[in-house]
Design a protein around this motif. Structure first.
Motif, PDB file in Angstrom:
ATOM      1  N   LEU A  91       0.868  -1.237   0.072  1.00  0.00           N
ATOM      2  CA  LEU A  91      -0.061   0.236   0.200  1.00  0.00           C
ATOM      3  C   LEU A  91       1.070   1.213  -0.055  1.00  0.00           C
ATOM      4  CD1 LEU A  91      -2.718  -1.264   2.592  1.00  0.00           C
ATOM      5  CD2 LEU A  91      -2.736  -1.292   0.067  1.00  0.00           C
ATOM      6  N   ALA A  92       2.140   1.049  -0.372  1.00  0.00           N
ATOM      7  CA  ALA A  92       3.155   2.301  -0.423  1.00  0.00           C
ATOM      8  C   ALA A  92       2.499   3.393  -1.408  1.00  0.00           C
ATOM      9  CB  ALA A  92       4.514   2.036  -0.821  1.00  0.00           C
ATOM     10  N   LEU A  93       2.714   4.721  -1.038  1.00  0.00           N
ATOM     11  CA  LEU A  93       2.294   5.765  -1.812  1.00  0.00           C
ATOM     12  C   LEU A  93       3.018   5.901  -3.063  1.00  0.00           C
ATOM     13  CD1 LEU A  93       1.806   8.399   1.092  1.00  0.00           C
ATOM     14  CD2 LEU A  93       0.244   7.140  -0.077  1.00  0.00           C
ATOM     15  N   ALA A  94       2.345   6.577  -4.087  1.00  0.00           N
ATOM     16  CA  ALA A  94       3.122   6.794  -5.462  1.00  0.00           C
ATOM     17  C   ALA A  94       4.441   7.255  -5.212  1.00  0.00           C
ATOM     18  CB  ALA A  94       2.401   7.820  -6.227  1.00  0.00           C
ATOM     19  N   PRO A  95       5.608   7.373  -5.961  1.00  0.00           N
ATOM     20  CA  PRO A  95       7.026   7.693  -5.636  1.00  0.00           C
ATOM     21  C   PRO A  95       6.966   9.101  -5.598  1.00  0.00           C
ATOM     22  CG  PRO A  95       6.995   6.526  -7.730  1.00  0.00           C
ATOM     23  CD  PRO A  95       5.384   6.409  -6.958  1.00  0.00           C
ATOM     24  N   SER A  96       7.812   9.779  -4.720  1.00  0.00           N
ATOM     25  CA  SER A  96       8.386  11.086  -4.818  1.00  0.00           C
ATOM     26  C   SER A  96       9.698  10.921  -5.567  1.00  0.00           C
ATOM     27  CB  SER A  96       8.320  11.713  -3.645  1.00  0.00           C
ATOM     28  OG  SER A  96       9.442  10.984  -2.840  1.00  0.00           O
ATOM     29  N   PRO A  97      10.197  12.195  -6.052  1.00  0.00           N
ATOM     30  CA  PRO A  97      11.649  12.005  -6.356  1.00  0.00           C
ATOM     31  C   PRO A  97      12.587  11.543  -5.512  1.00  0.00           C
ATOM     32  CG  PRO A  97      10.390  14.210  -7.002  1.00  0.00           C
ATOM     33  CD  PRO A  97       9.672  13.487  -6.138  1.00  0.00           C
ATOM     34  N   ASP A  98      12.556  12.055  -4.077  1.00  0.00           N
ATOM     35  CA  ASP A  98      13.502  11.394  -3.120  1.00  0.00           C
ATOM     36  C   ASP A  98      13.110  10.012  -2.684  1.00  0.00           C
ATOM     37  OD1 ASP A  98      14.270  13.958  -2.567  1.00  0.00           O
ATOM     38  OD2 ASP A  98      13.049  14.236  -0.743  1.00  0.00           O
ATOM     39  N   ARG A  99      12.083   9.412  -3.174  1.00  0.00           N
ATOM     40  CA  ARG A  99      11.836   8.032  -2.870  1.00  0.00           C
ATOM     41  C   ARG A  99      12.577   7.305  -4.133  1.00  0.00           C
ATOM     42  NH1 ARG A  99      10.813   3.377  -0.304  1.00  0.00           N
ATOM     43  NH2 ARG A  99       9.416   1.974  -1.348  1.00  0.00           N
ATOM     44  N   LEU A 100      12.538   7.900  -5.129  1.00  0.00           N
ATOM     45  CA  LEU A 100      13.039   7.066  -6.356  1.00  0.00           C
ATOM     46  C   LEU A 100      14.770   7.046  -6.186  1.00  0.00           C
ATOM     47  CD1 LEU A 100      11.298   9.042  -9.366  1.00  0.00           C
ATOM     48  CD2 LEU A 100      11.031   6.728  -8.548  1.00  0.00           C
ATOM     49  N   LEU A 160      12.108   3.888 -15.177  1.00  0.00           N
ATOM     50  CA  LEU A 160      12.595   3.757 -16.665  1.00  0.00           C
ATOM     51  C   LEU A 160      12.062   4.908 -17.496  1.00  0.00           C
ATOM     52  CD1 LEU A 160      13.203   1.568 -18.924  1.00  0.00           C
ATOM     53  CD2 LEU A 160      10.913   1.276 -18.795  1.00  0.00           C
ATOM     54  N   HIS A 161      11.024   5.633 -17.111  1.00  0.00           N
ATOM     55  CA  HIS A 161      10.533   6.780 -17.850  1.00  0.00           C
ATOM     56  C   HIS A 161      11.363   7.632 -17.944  1.00  0.00           C
ATOM     57  CE1 HIS A 161       6.174   5.588 -17.702  1.00  0.00           C
ATOM     58  NE2 HIS A 161       6.761   5.081 -18.707  1.00  0.00           N
ATOM     59  N   ILE A 162      12.110   8.285 -16.664  1.00  0.00           N
ATOM     60  CA  ILE A 162      13.006   9.259 -16.650  1.00  0.00           C
ATOM     61  C   ILE A 162      14.560   8.873 -17.190  1.00  0.00           C
ATOM     62  CG2 ILE A 162      14.259  10.779 -14.670  1.00  0.00           C
ATOM     63  CD1 ILE A 162      12.022  10.102 -12.800  1.00  0.00           C
ATOM     64  N   HIS A 163      15.006   7.555 -16.922  1.00  0.00           N
ATOM     65  CA  HIS A 163      16.205   7.087 -17.322  1.00  0.00           C
ATOM     66  C   HIS A 163      16.173   7.064 -18.944  1.00  0.00           C
ATOM     67  CE1 HIS A 163      19.293   3.939 -18.276  1.00  0.00           C
ATOM     68  NE2 HIS A 163      20.053   4.842 -17.723  1.00  0.00           N
ATOM     69  N   GLY A 164      15.413   6.515 -19.663  1.00  0.00           N
ATOM     70  CA  GLY A 164      14.995   6.790 -20.955  1.00  0.00           C
ATOM     71  C   GLY A 164      15.807   5.781 -21.945  1.00  0.00           C
ATOM     72  N   VAL A 198      22.338   4.495 -13.701  1.00  0.00           N
ATOM     73  CA  VAL A 198      20.904   4.952 -13.553  1.00  0.00           C
ATOM     74  C   VAL A 198      20.663   6.057 -12.457  1.00  0.00           C
ATOM     75  CG1 VAL A 198      18.604   4.065 -13.119  1.00  0.00           C
ATOM     76  CG2 VAL A 198      20.352   2.723 -14.584  1.00  0.00           C
ATOM     77  N   LEU A 199      21.372   6.006 -11.432  1.00  0.00           N
ATOM     78  CA  LEU A 199      21.139   6.801 -10.327  1.00  0.00           C
ATOM     79  C   LEU A 199      21.844   8.077 -10.800  1.00  0.00           C
ATOM     80  CD1 LEU A 199      20.332   7.479  -7.405  1.00  0.00           C
ATOM     81  CD2 LEU A 199      22.532   6.511  -6.566  1.00  0.00           C
ATOM     82  N   ALA A 200      22.881   8.196 -11.416  1.00  0.00           N
ATOM     83  CA  ALA A 200      23.438   9.443 -11.864  1.00  0.00           C
ATOM     84  C   ALA A 200      22.355  10.052 -12.874  1.00  0.00           C
ATOM     85  CB  ALA A 200      24.661   9.259 -12.644  1.00  0.00           C
ATOM     86  N   VAL A 201      21.954   9.486 -13.595  1.00  0.00           N
ATOM     87  CA  VAL A 201      20.936   9.886 -14.700  1.00  0.00           C
ATOM     88  C   VAL A 201      19.610  10.519 -14.097  1.00  0.00           C
ATOM     89  CG1 VAL A 201      19.493   9.400 -16.715  1.00  0.00           C
ATOM     90  CG2 VAL A 201      21.552   8.529 -16.869  1.00  0.00           C
ATOM     91  N   ILE A 202      18.922   9.519 -13.172  1.00  0.00           N
ATOM     92  CA  ILE A 202      18.178  10.092 -12.219  1.00  0.00           C
ATOM     93  C   ILE A 202      18.299  11.359 -11.594  1.00  0.00           C
ATOM     94  CG2 ILE A 202      16.463   9.371 -10.518  1.00  0.00           C
ATOM     95  CD1 ILE A 202      15.921   7.892 -13.067  1.00  0.00           C
ATOM     96  N   ASN A 203      19.525  11.390 -10.945  1.00  0.00           N
ATOM     97  CA  ASN A 203      19.728  12.658 -10.153  1.00  0.00           C
ATOM     98  C   ASN A 203      19.741  14.025 -11.178  1.00  0.00           C
ATOM     99  OD1 ASN A 203      19.817  12.160  -7.348  1.00  0.00           O
ATOM    100  ND2 ASN A 203      21.866  10.950  -7.472  1.00  0.00           N
ATOM    101  N   GLU A 204      20.325  13.915 -12.377  1.00  0.00           N
ATOM    102  CA  GLU A 204      20.630  14.844 -13.038  1.00  0.00           C
ATOM    103  C   GLU A 204      19.176  15.340 -13.676  1.00  0.00           C
ATOM    104  OE1 GLU A 204      22.191  17.589 -15.807  1.00  0.00           O
ATOM    105  OE2 GLU A 204      23.153  16.786 -13.938  1.00  0.00           O
ATOM    106  N   ARG A 205      18.539  14.548 -14.114  1.00  0.00           N
ATOM    107  CA  ARG A 205      17.054  14.888 -14.476  1.00  0.00           C
ATOM    108  C   ARG A 205      16.238  15.336 -13.620  1.00  0.00           C
ATOM    109  NH1 ARG A 205      15.968  11.015 -19.745  1.00  0.00           N
ATOM    110  NH2 ARG A 205      18.081  11.123 -20.753  1.00  0.00           N
ATOM    111  N   LEU A 206      16.269  14.958 -12.231  1.00  0.00           N
ATOM    112  CA  LEU A 206      15.497  15.381 -11.378  1.00  0.00           C
ATOM    113  C   LEU A 206      15.961  16.871 -11.071  1.00  0.00           C
ATOM    114  CD1 LEU A 206      14.906  12.394  -9.036  1.00  0.00           C
ATOM    115  CD2 LEU A 206      13.303  13.150 -10.487  1.00  0.00           C
ATOM    116  N   GLN A 207      17.164  17.006 -11.028  1.00  0.00           N
ATOM    117  CA  GLN A 207      17.590  18.426 -10.738  1.00  0.00           C
ATOM    118  C   GLN A 207      17.420  19.286 -11.927  1.00  0.00           C
ATOM    119  OE1 GLN A 207      21.534  18.033  -9.487  1.00  0.00           O
ATOM    120  NE2 GLN A 207      21.205  16.641  -7.803  1.00  0.00           N
ATOM    121  N   HIS A 208      17.478  18.675 -12.909  1.00  0.00           N
ATOM    122  CA  HIS A 208      17.315  19.803 -14.178  1.00  0.00           C
ATOM    123  C   HIS A 208      16.341  19.299 -15.419  1.00  0.00           C
ATOM    124  CE1 HIS A 208      21.549  20.370 -12.696  1.00  0.00           C
ATOM    125  NE2 HIS A 208      21.090  21.544 -12.984  1.00  0.00           N
ATOM    126  N   PRO A 209      14.899  19.026 -14.858  1.00  0.00           N
ATOM    127  CA  PRO A 209      14.061  18.583 -15.513  1.00  0.00           C
ATOM    128  C   PRO A 209      13.666  19.224 -16.898  1.00  0.00           C
ATOM    129  CG  PRO A 209      13.117  19.848 -13.750  1.00  0.00           C
ATOM    130  CD  PRO A 209      14.508  19.936 -13.577  1.00  0.00           C
TER     131      PRO A 209
END
Length: 235
Positions: free
Chosen positions: A88-97, A185-189, A224-235
């Motif tokens: 029953l976890a909530l939808a993911p936040s950026p920090d959660r990802l 997957l959507h963010i990493h691309g 993958v983590l590096a790409v996620i961090n980059e895209r979340l900081q610069h959407p």
């Protein structure tokens, strides 16, 4: 006084649920096997039928048993699990990802090394099937299904280690967290790069190169983590 009564009742239900699990283990019942009837369990443990039902509902919530209306009680798919995720976890936040990937980057590389040492054959076969399926899904553009196949690859990688508890831990941060994985997957691309890295990990595990399997898995998840961090900081 009511609080004490509630604690006692919870303790009774916990003890009853534990006794039922012990009975399943004693009889060597497997998932899908029919368990004892509710009234018979009540007589066996000398408790009321509603109490048995309540304890069974607790077990059903963990997937240890299944209650089928008009049919009875059956052993569930999670009866032997030690690790369970929150369904029953909530939808993911950026920090959660980010936290999820950090956890995976710590857990999965040494598991991959163990997989290369153990090489459980059924799991290796499933990894190969997942790679083939991923290639087909990339060609067809079915990204939702691709996320599921990618998660299954990581689960199969953990299962190849031969350690059921480690496999459950990895599953709890991959397969069960399906929404988070799809978002990653959507963010990493870069789906083709992801597939190529999975193939390299599979080859290292299949060849028994534990050091390389661990290195490639760490580089894969760190990337993958590096790409996620980059895209979340610069959407």
């Amino acid at each position: 006084m009511s609080t004490t009564g509630g604690v006692v009742r919870r303790s009774l239900l916990d003890d009853l649920a534990t006794s039922m699990l012990a009975l399943i283990a004693e009889r060597k019942l497997a998932p899908g096997d029919q368990f004892e009837a509710v009234r018979s369990l009540a007589e066996r443990f000398k408790v009321a039928v509603p109490t048995v039902r309540e304890a069974l509902r607790r077990l059903e919530a963990t997937g240890a048993v299944e209650l089928r209306h008009g049919s009875g009680v059956y052993v569930g798919p999670n009866v032997g699990r030690l690790v369970l995720a929150n369904p029953l976890a909530l939808a993911p936040s950026p920090d959660r990802l980010v936290e999820l990937l950090q956890a995976r980057a710590l857990i999965e590389p040494p598991v991959a090394a163990l997989a290369a040492q153990t090489r459980a054959e059924a799991a290796l076969e499933q990894m190969a099937k997942d790679l083939d399926a991923a290639a087909d899904l990339i060609a067809s553009g079915d990204h939702a299904q691709l996320a599921e196949v990618n998660m299954d690859f990581h689960r199969s990688l953990a299962q190849a280690s031969g350690n059921a508890t480690l496999a459950e831990v990895v599953e709890s941060v991959t397969v069960v967290n399906a929404r988070e994985q799809l978002e990653i997957l959507h963010i990493h691309g870069d789906r083709q790069a992801d597939l190529d890295e999975h193939r390299a990990i599979y080859d290292a595990v299949r060849s028994g190169d534990a050091d390389l399997a661990e290195l490639l898995t760490r580089e894969h998840l760190d990337g993958v983590l590096a790409v996620i961090n980059e895209r979340l900081q610069h959407p």
